[in-house]
Write a protein that holds these residues in place. Sequence first.
Motif, PDB file in Angstrom:
ATOM      1  N   GLU A  37       0.848  -1.188   0.000  1.00  0.00           N
ATOM      2  CA  GLU A  37       0.000   0.000   0.000  1.00  0.00           C
ATOM      3  C   GLU A  37       0.879   1.232   0.000  1.00  0.00           C
ATOM      4  OE1 GLU A  37      -3.285   0.353  -0.416  1.00  0.00           O
ATOM      5  OE2 GLU A  37      -3.345  -1.802  -0.706  1.00  0.00           O
ATOM      6  N   SER A  49      -2.829   6.137   0.411  1.00  0.00           N
ATOM      7  CA  SER A  49      -4.128   6.006   1.056  1.00  0.00           C
ATOM      8  C   SER A  49      -5.205   6.021  -0.034  1.00  0.00           C
ATOM      9  CB  SER A  49      -4.358   7.172   2.026  1.00  0.00           C
ATOM     10  OG  SER A  49      -4.525   8.388   1.294  1.00  0.00           O
ATOM     11  N   GLU A  50      -6.419   5.671   0.332  1.00  0.00           N
ATOM     12  CA  GLU A  50      -7.531   5.699  -0.639  1.00  0.00           C
ATOM     13  C   GLU A  50      -7.742   7.114  -1.163  1.00  0.00           C
ATOM     14  OE1 GLU A  50      -9.074   3.075  -2.023  1.00  0.00           O
ATOM     15  OE2 GLU A  50      -7.627   1.907  -0.862  1.00  0.00           O
ATOM     16  N   LYS A  61      -4.986   7.836  -3.686  1.00  0.00           N
ATOM     17  CA  LYS A  61      -5.264   7.129  -4.944  1.00  0.00           C
ATOM     18  C   LYS A  61      -6.319   7.877  -5.753  1.00  0.00           C
ATOM     19  CE  LYS A  61      -4.416   2.521  -3.078  1.00  0.00           C
ATOM     20  NZ  LYS A  61      -5.088   1.268  -2.695  1.00  0.00           N
TER      21      LYS A  61
END
Length: 153
Positions: A11, A14-15, A18
Amino acid sequence: MNLFPWKKQTEFFSEEEKALLIEAIRRAEQRTSGEVRLFVESHCRYMDASDRAQEIFLQLGMERTAERNATLLYLALKDHQAAVYGDAGIHAKVGTAYWQQVVARMLEEFRHDHLVSGICGGIDALGEALHQYFPYDHASDKNELPDDIVFGS
């Protein structure tokens, strides 16, 4: 899309990060018939980042765009390496020096701990070059490549 599904994806973002990167790709492509992809992995082992970018470009089938105007922004985060690879159509217009300038600006941002904004700046620069030489044509444009981030290992 993970090119190596048997390896656990690290990862990197982070979302929210992204989402910002994907939005930058979509924004860059809104003004051009060209394509922008982002490939991120930890290490670039045994080869130069530019060679790795070309290898990934071909693995992703990015040379199959109608106008040969796809670009790949390649990052090996843990090795602090970056490269841009542009297909024949756009490379003939901007050349190696332009790709190197984009990478140099990104690396400068990275040195100041601005990873995501540095990548977004690189994506914006690719979009600007593509817009200049391959402007958006509403009648014929289609999204030839996915806008998602591609993660290696």
